[in-house]
Design a protein around this motif. Sequence first.
Motif, PDB file in Angstrom:
ATOM      1  N   LEU A   1       0.822  -1.211   0.000  1.00 41.25           N
ATOM      2  CA  LEU A   1       0.000   0.000   0.000  1.00 41.25           C
ATOM      3  C   LEU A   1       0.856   1.261   0.000  1.00 41.25           C
ATOM      4  O   LEU A   1       0.651   2.190  -0.786  1.00 41.25           O
ATOM      5  CB  LEU A   1      -0.906  -0.002   1.239  1.00 41.25           C
ATOM      6  CG  LEU A   1      -1.829   1.205   1.408  1.00 41.25           C
ATOM      7  CD1 LEU A   1      -2.943   1.164   0.381  1.00 41.25           C
ATOM      8  CD2 LEU A   1      -2.435   1.242   2.809  1.00 41.25           C
ATOM      9  N   LYS A   2       1.859   1.270   0.865  1.00 41.23           N
ATOM     10  CA  LYS A   2       2.641   2.501   1.014  1.00 41.23           C
ATOM     11  C   LYS A   2       3.647   2.689  -0.105  1.00 41.23           C
ATOM     12  O   LYS A   2       3.979   3.817  -0.467  1.00 41.23           O
ATOM     13  CB  LYS A   2       3.320   2.519   2.381  1.00 41.23           C
ATOM     14  CG  LYS A   2       2.266   2.706   3.472  1.00 41.23           C
ATOM     15  CD  LYS A   2       2.879   2.942   4.810  1.00 41.23           C
ATOM     16  CE  LYS A   2       1.818   3.151   5.871  1.00 41.23           C
ATOM     17  NZ  LYS A   2       2.328   2.779   7.206  1.00 41.23           N
ATOM     18  N   LEU A   3       4.140   1.594  -0.675  1.00 38.00           N
ATOM     19  CA  LEU A   3       5.049   1.741  -1.811  1.00 38.00           C
ATOM     20  C   LEU A   3       4.275   2.233  -3.037  1.00 38.00           C
ATOM     21  O   LEU A   3       4.802   3.002  -3.848  1.00 38.00           O
ATOM     22  CB  LEU A   3       5.767   0.416  -2.112  1.00 38.00           C
ATOM     23  CG  LEU A   3       6.900   0.512  -3.130  1.00 38.00           C
ATOM     24  CD1 LEU A   3       7.952   1.527  -2.708  1.00 38.00           C
ATOM     25  CD2 LEU A   3       7.572  -0.851  -3.336  1.00 38.00           C
ATOM     26  N   TYR A   4       3.030   1.787  -3.143  1.00 37.67           N
ATOM     27  CA  TYR A   4       2.123   2.281  -4.187  1.00 37.67           C
ATOM     28  C   TYR A   4       2.097   3.808  -4.146  1.00 37.67           C
ATOM     29  O   TYR A   4       2.294   4.480  -5.153  1.00 37.67           O
ATOM     30  CB  TYR A   4       0.719   1.753  -3.888  1.00 37.67           C
ATOM     31  CG  TYR A   4      -0.013   1.205  -5.091  1.00 37.67           C
ATOM     32  CD1 TYR A   4       0.069  -0.151  -5.411  1.00 37.67           C
ATOM     33  CD2 TYR A   4      -0.801   2.017  -5.895  1.00 37.67           C
ATOM     34  CE1 TYR A   4      -0.610  -0.668  -6.490  1.00 37.67           C
ATOM     35  CE2 TYR A   4      -1.487   1.503  -6.980  1.00 37.67           C
ATOM     36  CZ  TYR A   4      -1.395   0.157  -7.278  1.00 37.67           C
ATOM     37  OH  TYR A   4      -2.067  -0.349  -8.358  1.00 37.67           O
ATOM     38  N   GLU A   5       1.865   4.287  -2.949  1.00 38.41           N
ATOM     39  CA  GLU A   5       1.772   5.718  -2.732  1.00 38.41           C
ATOM     40  C   GLU A   5       3.107   6.410  -3.014  1.00 38.41           C
ATOM     41  O   GLU A   5       3.170   7.433  -3.691  1.00 38.41           O
ATOM     42  CB  GLU A   5       1.370   5.917  -1.267  1.00 38.41           C
ATOM     43  CG  GLU A   5       0.633   7.166  -0.970  1.00 38.41           C
ATOM     44  CD  GLU A   5       0.306   7.256   0.518  1.00 38.41           C
ATOM     45  OE1 GLU A   5       0.324   8.356   1.062  1.00 38.41           O
ATOM     46  OE2 GLU A   5       0.069   6.184   1.142  1.00 38.41           O
ATOM     47  N   GLY A   6       4.183   5.816  -2.493  1.00 38.65           N
ATOM     48  CA  GLY A   6       5.512   6.402  -2.656  1.00 38.65           C
ATOM     49  C   GLY A   6       5.940   6.465  -4.113  1.00 38.65           C
ATOM     50  O   GLY A   6       6.509   7.467  -4.564  1.00 38.65           O
ATOM     51  N   MET A   7       5.658   5.412  -4.856  1.00 40.33           N
ATOM     52  CA  MET A   7       6.051   5.390  -6.267  1.00 40.33           C
ATOM     53  C   MET A   7       5.245   6.403  -7.066  1.00 40.33           C
ATOM     54  O   MET A   7       5.781   7.072  -7.954  1.00 40.33           O
ATOM     55  CB  MET A   7       5.858   3.980  -6.852  1.00 40.33           C
ATOM     56  CG  MET A   7       6.935   3.001  -6.473  1.00 40.33           C
ATOM     57  SD  MET A   7       8.595   3.521  -7.000  1.00 40.33           S
ATOM     58  CE  MET A   7       8.493   3.234  -8.776  1.00 40.33           C
ATOM     59  N   ALA A   8       3.947   6.513  -6.770  1.00 40.74           N
ATOM     60  CA  ALA A   8       3.121   7.504  -7.458  1.00 40.74           C
ATOM     61  C   ALA A   8       3.688   8.889  -7.157  1.00 40.74           C
ATOM     62  O   ALA A   8       3.841   9.727  -8.057  1.00 40.74           O
ATOM     63  CB  ALA A   8       1.672   7.393  -7.005  1.00 40.74           C
ATOM     64  N   SER A   9       4.046   9.111  -5.918  1.00 40.89           N
ATOM     65  CA  SER A   9       4.598  10.397  -5.521  1.00 40.89           C
ATOM     66  C   SER A   9       5.921  10.675  -6.247  1.00 40.89           C
ATOM     67  O   SER A   9       6.157  11.773  -6.753  1.00 40.89           O
ATOM     68  CB  SER A   9       4.786  10.365  -4.005  1.00 40.89           C
ATOM     69  OG  SER A   9       5.436  11.505  -3.567  1.00 40.89           O
ATOM     70  N   LEU A  10       6.787   9.665  -6.308  1.00 45.84           N
ATOM     71  CA  LEU A  10       8.077   9.816  -7.002  1.00 45.84           C
ATOM     72  C   LEU A  10       7.859  10.181  -8.474  1.00 45.84           C
ATOM     73  O   LEU A  10       8.428  11.148  -8.974  1.00 45.84           O
ATOM     74  CB  LEU A  10       8.862   8.504  -6.920  1.00 45.84           C
ATOM     75  CG  LEU A  10      10.128   8.416  -7.793  1.00 45.84           C
ATOM     76  CD1 LEU A  10      11.234   9.298  -7.227  1.00 45.84           C
ATOM     77  CD2 LEU A  10      10.634   6.975  -7.913  1.00 45.84           C
ATOM     78  N   LEU A  11       7.007   9.418  -9.148  1.00 40.96           N
ATOM     79  CA  LEU A  11       6.882   9.583 -10.590  1.00 40.96           C
ATOM     80  C   LEU A  11       6.120  10.857 -10.966  1.00 40.96           C
ATOM     81  O   LEU A  11       6.516  11.560 -11.896  1.00 40.96           O
ATOM     82  CB  LEU A  11       6.250   8.337 -11.204  1.00 40.96           C
ATOM     83  CG  LEU A  11       7.198   7.127 -11.136  1.00 40.96           C
ATOM     84  CD1 LEU A  11       6.482   5.831 -11.471  1.00 40.96           C
ATOM     85  CD2 LEU A  11       8.391   7.303 -12.066  1.00 40.96           C
ATOM     86  N   PHE A  12       5.068  11.179 -10.223  1.00 41.09           N
ATOM     87  CA  PHE A  12       4.384  12.446 -10.506  1.00 41.09           C
ATOM     88  C   PHE A  12       5.304  13.625 -10.205  1.00 41.09           C
ATOM     89  O   PHE A  12       5.279  14.646 -10.891  1.00 41.09           O
ATOM     90  CB  PHE A  12       3.071  12.551  -9.725  1.00 41.09           C
ATOM     91  CG  PHE A  12       1.944  11.786 -10.360  1.00 41.09           C
ATOM     92  CD1 PHE A  12       1.424  12.199 -11.584  1.00 41.09           C
ATOM     93  CD2 PHE A  12       1.424  10.650  -9.768  1.00 41.09           C
ATOM     94  CE1 PHE A  12       0.396  11.485 -12.196  1.00 41.09           C
ATOM     95  CE2 PHE A  12       0.401   9.932 -10.372  1.00 41.09           C
ATOM     96  CZ  PHE A  12      -0.119  10.344 -11.592  1.00 41.09           C
ATOM     97  N   GLY A  13       6.111  13.480  -9.179  1.00 34.56           N
ATOM     98  CA  GLY A  13       7.091  14.514  -8.860  1.00 34.56           C
ATOM     99  C   GLY A  13       8.060  14.740 -10.011  1.00 34.56           C
ATOM    100  O   GLY A  13       8.360  15.875 -10.387  1.00 34.56           O
ATOM    101  N   LYS A  14       8.526  13.647 -10.579  1.00 36.42           N
ATOM    102  CA  LYS A  14       9.469  13.739 -11.707  1.00 36.42           C
ATOM    103  C   LYS A  14       8.788  14.349 -12.940  1.00 36.42           C
ATOM    104  O   LYS A  14       9.387  15.154 -13.661  1.00 36.42           O
ATOM    105  CB  LYS A  14      10.006  12.344 -12.060  1.00 36.42           C
ATOM    106  CG  LYS A  14      10.856  11.718 -10.977  1.00 36.42           C
ATOM    107  CD  LYS A  14      12.297  12.152 -11.115  1.00 36.42           C
ATOM    108  CE  LYS A  14      13.138  11.598  -9.985  1.00 36.42           C
ATOM    109  NZ  LYS A  14      14.401  12.313  -9.835  1.00 36.42           N
TER     110      LYS A  14
END
Lengths: 340, 340
Positions: free
Chosen positions: B232-245
């Motif tokens: 669940l939290k990696l889902y969130e973290g990866m979305a955050s990383l990629l949208f950030g980029k």
Amino acid sequence: MKIIVDAFGGDNAPLEIIKGCRMAKDEYGFQIILAGNEKKIKKVCEENNLKTDDMEIIDALDNISMEDEPGEILKSKSQSSMAVGLQNLADGVGDAFVSAGNSGALVTGATMITKRLKGVLRCAFAPIIPKNKGSFMLIDSGANSQCRAEMLRQFGIMGSIYMEKVMKIKNPKVGLANVGVEEHKGDILRKESYKLLSESGINFIGNVEARDIPLEGADVIVADGFTGNIILKLYEGMASLLFGKFKEILSKNLKTKLAASLILKDIKDMKNQIDYNQYGGAPLMGISKPVFKAHGSSTAVTIKNAIRLTGDYVKENVTKTISEVLEDMNIKKQDGNEQN
Amino acid sequence: MKIIVDAFGGDNAPLEIIKGCRMAKDEYGFQIILAGNEKKIKKVCEENNLKTDDMEIIDALDNISMEDEPGEILKSKSQSSMAVGLQNLADGVGDAFVSAGNSGALVTGATMITKRLKGVLRCAFAPIIPKNKGSFMLIDSGANSQCRAEMLRQFGIMGSIYMEKVMKIKNPKVGLANVGVEEHKGDILRKESYKLLSESGINFIGNVEARDIPLEGADVIVADGFTGNIILKLYEGMASLLFGKFKEILSKNLKTKLAASLILKDIKDMKNQIDYNQYGGAPLMGISKPVFKAHGSSTAVTIKNAIRLTGDYVKENVTKTISEVLEDMNIKKQDGNEQN
């Protein structure tokens, strides 16, 4: 430096493997020893006009496939290129071993043929993965589904040494993948590992939630092999999902296609930056000599990168340092016990 | 239908919670019962011109914070809005309970005050998460760090019933989060769970690798709470990383800013589509009455969505079906034992 390469490991063996060796030799000057069926290697090289007369060949008549059970490397596949390569590594014929073949067989073979470093409980796959800024080592990413806390402590120590020596990160931050940052969080394995990692003389920053792993996280993320594999593969899956969605947008209509033409290069650069395949694979940490697992789908460039990283692994004497640190800890532990 | 809402749970309580209740009442016509300090509720409503005279209030003088130990809900915080709300749910004053408060306290309170369904070993958080096409339920996403195979079997059954009844997916595919697709993959827990899930009369499709969870995956992903929380939290973290980029790219220079202006709406739509917060939170499965955990950071809209989903949870009689299916399995098991 002599690097033994499994010429028959991976989906694109032997051609792409040999091509990668050629590139690595030309670019870095390492001595390359190809492990595999000599006749077949020579035939492929002839057909593709590949020069290999400046590389040694260790003849191995068999090879182990992705479908073979790992244990077969010691039995029916004991004459495979992987088994023979690992044996030659053990015998000191080369300084390191690279294979893009069956991961399970590589763990079993490296453990049983080349052997672990003295005091190391389990070897671990430890890929370097890009994050928001820089990258981190994920250790273990899948060699051991079932772990004890003492193993996770060793993963933290080995990862810290690798990141410092090979990736040149000073005093690397080591974090434990967990479900919350507080010390009491997680299951029994995490609670015990937290305690041991705190007492290991490394820069242990505590628990890291999965949300933070791709963002700030740590330089080394410690996990049991089950959790590590979930992290590694979800990383890949999420990147695939989001780039897929992004691609859909950019090809939706004329307007978005125009946008695509303006940012396509940047998107590609970003995709490469996020792609953990850029590092060519993962060192197998804890073996008495450097062993490197290249991706199963490795092409020549992947193999070249894997060989370069393996060269650093050898040059920086990572295995020796790990061995010294663990021995030192062991002596201190014994001293402590004697004083009690 | 009467839904009890914890007016003092979450970062934005009580104002945003009450606003969300107002919206839900106006939009869906549910009867709302606010649990919390009556004086404070009335004061906030007056100050913000919020009409609540068509809602009941259950007075509860105390509240439990995010920092409180979960067990305190039974001790020093037994008069908190959460504890009092759960007690009223148990007493039949309302049909369901929604809280954006302390998750651990909600698990403990729901288990000890409202009680689990007969035969259910553990309750589980089960958020609905978007994937490439549609969405899936992740069960358990963090209520239980340590699980046995029999619990994972029940998670699979409960998830299957919820997805069929509430999300209207026919014969939902249930998969076990694992490190490989083959039956023998993973640790002992996975091997045992695989066997039990295969024999559960649900549409168990076997192991799902983490890479496939966001892509095709399954309609229900079964995991122990530790692994589920990492996912669940990696889902969130990866979305955050990629949208950030992406964002970095789109604001890089004039050219990319022009591109941004052409696709900004599409990117926003995509972000909303991927955002698992759209569902407002997660049902707590396995409790004798529907309990729903809204996000801690819930705003009025989140609460409104959470109440809507909770309404479906009640309307579709999910708890009754779970109870019947488990009882039926138990009878069959006993019959089987008697025949042996």
